[in-house]
Write a protein that holds these residues in place. Structure first.
Motif, PDB file in Angstrom:
ATOM      1  N   CYS A 162       1.080  -7.233   5.747  1.00  0.00           N
ATOM      2  CA  CYS A 162       1.313  -8.143   6.879  1.00  0.00           C
ATOM      3  C   CYS A 162       1.107  -7.394   8.199  1.00  0.00           C
ATOM      4  O   CYS A 162       0.217  -7.718   8.959  1.00  0.00           O
ATOM      5  N   GLY A 186       5.297  -2.804  22.273  1.00  0.00           N
ATOM      6  CA  GLY A 186       6.343  -2.888  21.249  1.00  0.00           C
ATOM      7  C   GLY A 186       6.017  -1.988  20.073  1.00  0.00           C
ATOM      8  O   GLY A 186       5.160  -2.297  19.267  1.00  0.00           O
ATOM      9  N   LEU A 187       6.719  -0.856  19.988  1.00  0.00           N
ATOM     10  CA  LEU A 187       6.427   0.084  18.899  1.00  0.00           C
ATOM     11  C   LEU A 187       7.374  -0.182  17.735  1.00  0.00           C
ATOM     12  O   LEU A 187       8.310   0.574  17.475  1.00  0.00           O
ATOM     13  N   GLY A 189       7.139  -2.382  13.620  1.00  0.00           N
ATOM     14  CA  GLY A 189       6.287  -2.389  12.429  1.00  0.00           C
ATOM     15  C   GLY A 189       4.845  -2.742  12.761  1.00  0.00           C
ATOM     16  O   GLY A 189       3.915  -2.025  12.382  1.00  0.00           O
ATOM     17  N   GLY A 191       3.465  -2.978  15.888  1.00  0.00           N
ATOM     18  CA  GLY A 191       2.959  -2.143  16.972  1.00  0.00           C
ATOM     19  C   GLY A 191       2.450  -0.793  16.482  1.00  0.00           C
ATOM     20  O   GLY A 191       1.360  -0.353  16.875  1.00  0.00           O
ATOM     21  N   THR A 209       6.559   0.730  25.613  1.00  0.00           N
ATOM     22  CA  THR A 209       7.799   0.647  24.839  1.00  0.00           C
ATOM     23  C   THR A 209       8.995   0.482  25.767  1.00  0.00           C
ATOM     24  O   THR A 209       8.962   0.951  26.907  1.00  0.00           O
ATOM     25  N   THR A 210      10.025  -0.190  25.248  1.00  0.00           N
ATOM     26  CA  THR A 210      11.285  -0.254  26.001  1.00  0.00           C
ATOM     27  C   THR A 210      12.197   0.900  25.596  1.00  0.00           C
ATOM     28  O   THR A 210      13.290   1.042  26.139  1.00  0.00           O
ATOM     29  N   VAL A 249       5.760  -7.912  20.350  1.00  0.00           N
ATOM     30  CA  VAL A 249       7.202  -7.929  20.644  1.00  0.00           C
ATOM     31  C   VAL A 249       7.864  -9.136  19.969  1.00  0.00           C
ATOM     32  O   VAL A 249       7.336 -10.240  20.010  1.00  0.00           O
ATOM     33  N   SER A 250       9.028  -8.909  19.379  1.00  0.00           N
ATOM     34  CA  SER A 250       9.707  -9.941  18.590  1.00  0.00           C
ATOM     35  C   SER A 250      10.683 -10.791  19.403  1.00  0.00           C
ATOM     36  O   SER A 250      11.240 -11.751  18.887  1.00  0.00           O
ATOM     37  N   ASP A 252      12.150 -12.296  23.558  1.00  0.00           N
ATOM     38  CA  ASP A 252      11.729 -12.777  24.870  1.00  0.00           C
ATOM     39  C   ASP A 252      11.393 -11.593  25.787  1.00  0.00           C
ATOM     40  O   ASP A 252      12.104 -10.589  25.798  1.00  0.00           O
ATOM     41  N   HIS A 253      10.306 -11.696  26.544  1.00  0.00           N
ATOM     42  CA  HIS A 253       9.937 -10.644  27.498  1.00  0.00           C
ATOM     43  C   HIS A 253       8.961 -11.208  28.515  1.00  0.00           C
ATOM     44  O   HIS A 253       8.443 -12.309  28.339  1.00  0.00           O
ATOM     45  N   VAL A 271       0.680 -11.312  19.021  1.00  0.00           N
ATOM     46  CA  VAL A 271       0.954 -11.471  17.587  1.00  0.00           C
ATOM     47  C   VAL A 271       2.461 -11.602  17.338  1.00  0.00           C
ATOM     48  O   VAL A 271       2.871 -12.154  16.333  1.00  0.00           O
ATOM     49  N   SER A 295      -2.993 -14.609  17.473  1.00  0.00           N
ATOM     50  CA  SER A 295      -3.631 -14.270  16.203  1.00  0.00           C
ATOM     51  C   SER A 295      -2.591 -14.333  15.089  1.00  0.00           C
ATOM     52  O   SER A 295      -1.450 -13.917  15.278  1.00  0.00           O
ATOM     53  N   LEU A 334      16.828  -3.575  12.677  1.00  0.00           N
ATOM     54  CA  LEU A 334      15.578  -4.166  13.189  1.00  0.00           C
ATOM     55  C   LEU A 334      15.842  -4.822  14.545  1.00  0.00           C
ATOM     56  O   LEU A 334      15.050  -4.696  15.481  1.00  0.00           O
ATOM     57  N   SER A 337      15.753  -2.490  17.416  1.00  0.00           N
ATOM     58  CA  SER A 337      14.507  -1.705  17.496  1.00  0.00           C
ATOM     59  C   SER A 337      14.702  -0.314  16.916  1.00  0.00           C
ATOM     60  O   SER A 337      14.112   0.660  17.383  1.00  0.00           O
ATOM     61  N   ARG A 342       8.696   1.079   9.775  1.00  0.00           N
ATOM     62  CA  ARG A 342       8.828  -0.072   8.900  1.00  0.00           C
ATOM     63  C   ARG A 342       9.786   0.285   7.772  1.00  0.00           C
ATOM     64  O   ARG A 342       9.692   1.390   7.219  1.00  0.00           O
TER      65      ARG A 342
HETATM   66  P1  NAP Z   1       9.823  -5.024  14.796  1.00  0.00           P
HETATM   67  O1  NAP Z   1       9.495  -3.947  13.835  1.00  0.00           O
HETATM   68  O2  NAP Z   1      11.239  -5.432  14.969  1.00  0.00           O
HETATM   69  O3  NAP Z   1       9.192  -4.585  16.207  1.00  0.00           O
HETATM   70  C1  NAP Z   1       9.358  -5.327  17.363  1.00  0.00           C
HETATM   71  C2  NAP Z   1       9.335  -4.381  18.568  1.00  0.00           C
HETATM   72  O4  NAP Z   1       9.392  -5.186  19.750  1.00  0.00           O
HETATM   73  C3  NAP Z   1      10.517  -3.460  18.664  1.00  0.00           C
HETATM   74  O5  NAP Z   1      10.386  -2.288  17.916  1.00  0.00           O
HETATM   75  C4  NAP Z   1      10.574  -3.160  20.150  1.00  0.00           C
HETATM   76  O6  NAP Z   1       9.652  -2.125  20.485  1.00  0.00           O
HETATM   77  C5  NAP Z   1      10.059  -4.450  20.775  1.00  0.00           C
HETATM   78  N1  NAP Z   1      11.172  -5.271  21.275  1.00  0.00           N
HETATM   79  C6  NAP Z   1      12.195  -5.765  20.547  1.00  0.00           C
HETATM   80  N2  NAP Z   1      13.020  -6.477  21.339  1.00  0.00           N
HETATM   81  C7  NAP Z   1      12.496  -6.429  22.581  1.00  0.00           C
HETATM   82  C8  NAP Z   1      12.873  -6.986  23.840  1.00  0.00           C
HETATM   83  N3  NAP Z   1      13.980  -7.727  23.971  1.00  0.00           N
HETATM   84  N4  NAP Z   1      12.082  -6.729  24.920  1.00  0.00           N
HETATM   85  C9  NAP Z   1      10.972  -5.998  24.791  1.00  0.00           C
HETATM   86  N5  NAP Z   1      10.575  -5.429  23.632  1.00  0.00           N
HETATM   87  C10 NAP Z   1      11.321  -5.652  22.550  1.00  0.00           C
HETATM   88  O7  NAP Z   1       9.045  -6.375  14.433  1.00  0.00           O
HETATM   89  P2  NAP Z   1       7.648  -6.572  13.670  1.00  0.00           P
HETATM   90  O8  NAP Z   1       7.919  -6.750  12.213  1.00  0.00           O
HETATM   91  O9  NAP Z   1       6.683  -5.564  14.134  1.00  0.00           O
HETATM   92  O10 NAP Z   1       7.233  -8.016  14.201  1.00  0.00           O
HETATM   93  C11 NAP Z   1       6.990  -8.239  15.584  1.00  0.00           C
HETATM   94  C12 NAP Z   1       6.819  -9.716  15.851  1.00  0.00           C
HETATM   95  O11 NAP Z   1       5.587 -10.149  15.247  1.00  0.00           O
HETATM   96  C13 NAP Z   1       7.902 -10.594  15.217  1.00  0.00           C
HETATM   97  O12 NAP Z   1       8.209 -11.656  16.113  1.00  0.00           O
HETATM   98  C14 NAP Z   1       7.236 -11.129  13.964  1.00  0.00           C
HETATM   99  O13 NAP Z   1       7.771 -12.347  13.506  1.00  0.00           O
HETATM  100  C15 NAP Z   1       5.820 -11.299  14.453  1.00  0.00           C
HETATM  101  N6  NAP Z   1       4.786 -11.354  13.393  1.00  0.00           N
HETATM  102  C16 NAP Z   1       3.703 -12.125  13.650  1.00  0.00           C
HETATM  103  C17 NAP Z   1       2.667 -12.174  12.742  1.00  0.00           C
HETATM  104  C18 NAP Z   1       1.444 -12.976  13.039  1.00  0.00           C
HETATM  105  O14 NAP Z   1       0.693 -13.305  12.120  1.00  0.00           O
HETATM  106  N7  NAP Z   1       1.178 -13.275  14.292  1.00  0.00           N
HETATM  107  C19 NAP Z   1       2.752 -11.433  11.554  1.00  0.00           C
HETATM  108  C20 NAP Z   1       3.869 -10.646  11.339  1.00  0.00           C
HETATM  109  C21 NAP Z   1       4.879 -10.602  12.281  1.00  0.00           C
HETATM  110  P3  NAP Z   1      10.014  -0.967  21.559  1.00  0.00           P
HETATM  111  O15 NAP Z   1      11.290  -0.340  21.059  1.00  0.00           O
HETATM  112  O16 NAP Z   1       8.835  -0.073  21.479  1.00  0.00           O
HETATM  113  O17 NAP Z   1      10.150  -1.636  22.881  1.00  0.00           O
END
Ligand code: NAP
Ligand code: ZN
Length: 353
Positions: A162, A186-187, A189, A191, A209-210, A249-250, A252-253, A271, A295, A334, A337, A342
């Protein structure tokens, strides 16, 4: 039909707990897989807590998990792609009609009759929904079972299904490569996979990154520069300079802060899937003819292409391997952050429970 151990949530506010689910015996076209590792995607958490209720409401109980790597245990009589003992992988999709224009174009992810790995009405069990990878085994039509090269670390390969395809696909579409300045926001999974791909494609990579404590990791993962996005001065230095930015980013920003970093005709692809709408300033787009895109994962053909690319370049996710008993703790981390980068569940922990 047979019984399999799994972890499920009974409601939006319940923790995940041990349960037993029913799986079908492999039919002619099916592959039965013993799950070895399953990655934890933030989408699992959004779905388990019904945070996307406006767009896709969750049916309970839910068994999340769509980053599956395992070994084939049984195949149906018409299966040609796999045999028992083979390594196999399953991502977000387990079925589609195979005949619509989207399927024919290789975009099964947009098929109107798509079956997702978890939470979609299951054609084989009337009234039930599909159950995902937080389980000891899964049965999937061979069209949706992927190959992984055996040189890859399996725990680290699971998230490719994924996080890997979701970041690979838009970067290919927008031609990320040499002489391109690329940002990853957003670093987490997704990112950190975005950073690895952008670097492998030859781009100049900047991580936003934050979390200041992730700076060194970002450089190790392949970034040329790291910007702490809460620092307005640091952000301003990059104004109007990017060809492409991937927003993973998962929560609001401020999206305009990143649109303003794009150069002429630059593209920002989102994404990340925060539940609440983002406020886009028209002027952030009008200036410099900027593009704002989305995407969604990727089709099966492109997912296999991505897995082969990863096999050839030895690309996997950086994972923290956990037993399934730590799943609820992992969800809380998660949200803070706090994951490098992952979680990958070692499914042996479920077998022995
Ligand atoms: P994750 O591992 O939790 O990573 C999200 C990152 O976003 C965090 O590590 C953090 O990075 C940043 N972040 C979190 N809260 C924040 C805030 N309030 N303000 C600014 N930055 C913030 O999540 P993930 O599994 O990578 O998934 C990320 C998003 O993609 C999710 O919403 C997920 O549902 C979505 N997704 C979409 C698809 C698709 O097909 N489009 C597929 C899979 C997942 P820093 O610490 O570096 O700031
Ligand atoms: Zn996912």
């Amino acid at each position: 039909m047979y019984k399999a151990k799994a972890y499920s949530a009974a409601s939006a506010t319940s923790p995940l707990t041990r349960t037993t689910i029913t799986r079908r015996e492999p039919t002619e076209q099916d592959v039965q897989i013993e799950i070895l590792f399953c990655g934890i995607c933030h989408s699992d958490l959004h779905a388990a807590r019904n945070e996307w209720s406006e767009f896709m409401s969750t049916t309970y109980p839910i068994v999340p998990g769509h980053e599956i790597v395992g070994r084939v245990t049984k195949v149906g009589s018409a299966v040609t792609k796999f045999k028992p003992g083979d390594l196999a992988a399953v991502g977000c999709l387990v079925d589609s009609d195979g005949t619509c224009p989207e399927c024919r174009a290789g975009f099964e992810n947009f098929c109107p009759n798509l079956t997702l790995t978890f939470g979609t009405p299951d054609k084989h069990f009337l009234g039930g929904v599909t159950y995902g990878g937080y389980s000891e085994s899964v049965v999937v039509d061979q069209r949706f079972v992927l190959r992984i090269l055996s040189n890859l670390n399996l725990a680290g390969a699971a998230p490719l299904l994924c996080a890997g395809i979701t970041t690979y696909s838009p970067m290919r579409r927008w031609e990320v490569g040499k002489d391109k300045k690329v940002g990853v926001v957003g670093l987490g999974g997704l990112g950190h996979m975005g950073v690895k791909f952008a670097r492998a494609f030859g781009a100049h990579v900047v991580v936003f990154t934050t979390s200041p404590k992730k700076k060194e990791d970002a450089l190790r993962l392949g970034a040329h520069e790291v910007v702490v996005s809460r620092d307005a001065n640091e952000m301003q230095k990059h104004a109007g300079s990017f060809d492409f930015i991937l927003d993973a980013v998962s929560a609001d920003h401020d999206i305009n802060a990143y649109l303003n970093l794009l150069g002429r005709d630059g593209n920002l692809t989102i994404v990340g899937a925060p539940p609440k709408p983002l406020g886009v300033a028209a002027f952030a787009l009008i200036m410099r003819n900027r593009n704002f895109s989305g995407s969604n994962i990727g089709g099966i053909r492109e997912t296999q292409e991505m897995l082969d690319f990863c096999g050839q370049h030895n690309i996997t996710a950086d994972v923290e391997v956990i037993p399934i008993q730590k799943i609820n703790e992992a969800y809380e981390r998660l949200l803070k952050s706090d994951v490098k980068y992952r979680f990958s569940i070692d499914m042996a922990s479920l077998k022995s429970e």
